[in-house]
Design an enzyme around this catalytic site. Sequence first.
Site, mmCIF file in Angstrom:
data_model
loop_
_atom_site.group_PDB
_atom_site.id
_atom_site.type_symbol
_atom_site.label_atom_id
_atom_site.label_comp_id
_atom_site.label_asym_id
_atom_site.label_seq_id
_atom_site.Cartn_x
_atom_site.Cartn_y
_atom_site.Cartn_z
ATOM 1 C CB CYS A 321 -1.001 0.071 1.360
ATOM 2 S SG CYS A 321 -2.306 -1.313 1.105
ATOM 3 C CG HIS A 422 15.037 30.382 -30.535
ATOM 4 N ND1 HIS A 422 15.173 31.786 -30.509
ATOM 5 C CD2 HIS A 422 14.553 30.167 -29.193
ATOM 6 C CE1 HIS A 422 14.767 32.519 -29.377
ATOM 7 N NE2 HIS A 422 14.280 31.347 -28.588
ATOM 8 C CB CYS A 467 -17.076 13.223 -64.936
ATOM 9 S SG CYS A 467 -16.536 11.546 -64.891
#
Length: 652
Positions: A321, A422, A467
């Site tokens: 537990c 970046h 078509c």
Amino acid sequence: MEHSIDGDFEMSVTSKKRDLTHVDDVEERPGKMKTFVTSSMATKPTDLSVDAVNSSADEAGTSAAGNLDGAGTSGYNRVAASYADDQEDDEWLQSHHRTLCEMFPDADPEYLLLKCAEVEPCGARFEALVVELMDTKNYPKMQDYISRTKRMEMRKKFLDDMTVPEFLELFEDPEKVFNDHNKVMNLQYRHNSRAQLLNDLPYHYAKDVDRVLNANNYHYLPSLRELKSEYFDRRRIKRKETPISGELEDFFLKELYYARMEESIGRHRAAQEEAKKEVFAAAKDAGLLRTCTICCEDEILEEDMRACASLDSPHLFCKTCVGRYCEEQIGQGSLKFACCDSSCKEEFSLNVIKTVLKSSVFSNLLKRKQAEEIMAAGIADLECCPFCNFATIMPNKEDKIFHCLNPECLKDTCRLCKEPAHIPLRCEEIETKAQLSARTYLENQMTEAMVRECYKCGKRFIKEEGCNKMQCLCGAKMCYVCKKPITGYDHFDDGPYRATAGDLLPSQRSKCPKYSDSRKLHAEEVKRKAEEAKKTLDPDVQLKHDPTKYVPQGPATAVQMQRQPYPEHQYPPYERNVLFGYLEYLPPPLPAGAGRGPALPPAGAGRGPALPPAGAGRRPALPPAGAGRRPPLPAGAGRRPAPPAAPRGARP
């Protein structure tokens, strides 16, 4: 035995001792000396240490007579110089390898050592190597080196000194792991499994081994058990050992260990169970069994209970537990483990948590707790890596890049937005992971809205023109508008083509149109799908690049049919994701002067003058007949007369 020794005295240092017993002759020549020495030499391994060189040179100098003294000194100097050169090269290699490791901390150190050895000892080539590594950054990473090192350590552990308790700590239920033959294994595992089975069962026929292997999905342990338990025809002669090519596959190595140690593991577990039963019986007789207030189990040994840190009245719970509770807290992101009793304000200690969690989970928990304590200390200019728990102090505010020095991470991140570095882009120009994921999801949904799929064979396609009756290569026929199977043209309306929304949507017509504007049809489907997909996104995520603004509006016009590029010279992101690549949506017509050349100015305003009238700088008009021109010839004048008509019935 006679040995020829040049004047340069190329001494062979293959033995620490030389017994030079006799000198037959010494022949001196200008620039070269040739000596014939008869000696008894003991063969020993090469020793290039300084003491060995000194000993060899001294013995050679004292044992040989007169003229050999100079040769011994020359030989010593040559070997000592060679040894010094080797030592200097090693120092150069180690020094430059350390330099490369400092410059490229995210690179594989073994790879850097290899590249450094290739350019040794040239400084110019080393500088060229540094420039190449900085420009390309095409080198193995430190993560690969760490994972390879851990893998080799684990393999060595299994091959050399793995104990049964250590194995059971890694695999709580090895039978469930290794006896499951539903998992598909790689080719190396299959080769290892077959070769090992042929070696383990040398009297079984190879065809029987292959048949059982195929039935068990080439898993080694289930096949071994079946071949041993069932009866198969045996060979009269023992099969030769089958070589195993390459190294053993990692999973196969662990499975092979379990197959070899299965009996030992069984005995170990049986002994543990027997000892536990004895302790349980003794505790039950003495009334020492405990009760867990969580799972209500009332017969638990005290050694299987875990208590909180309360000193007055610690609350006891079973190990299972407490372990489940700690895992739930970790999953929720909490690092505090309060007592399971609501009335208690104490927590479980780290020593208790260590006994209920796996070692790997507990190790990560310690790292997270350390990082949390460092952040709570309030250290000025403290920066943490967003991808791991590494932290450092960066007082320079102008330094925008955080370099993580954790060997398992080594990522460069932006200090402002916590995203991968970046530069030279600004933070507002970079998408976060959530924004990138949301945009990619929208683009994929918009792409899928255009693509049709054959209901019979699953082939995907897009119609460009023609078509709406589509026939797949498999022979299936379907309507391009409503995507339903059809048989002929009865499904379509043969009325005139009208490019309105009502003509394109089957829900507003009794029949689908035979012809339709594919561009407008795709645009409506993409727009409708994008609106549906946007509703499923997280409302807190703001898209920096919204792909829905590129959806074309209205049918294609004559200007659009010219296929002019977009103003930004790029197509919509969802259009780039189309699998077939031949469908292109076109931008709206550009207004006059926007992206085009200016309108032509009037005559004379930056243009050439208008054409002058006839005769003004131009060739004059042709005069009438007879005015400076030859008069027209009358019929028969200057012409060949027409041939006479042949009489009727005459042969030409």
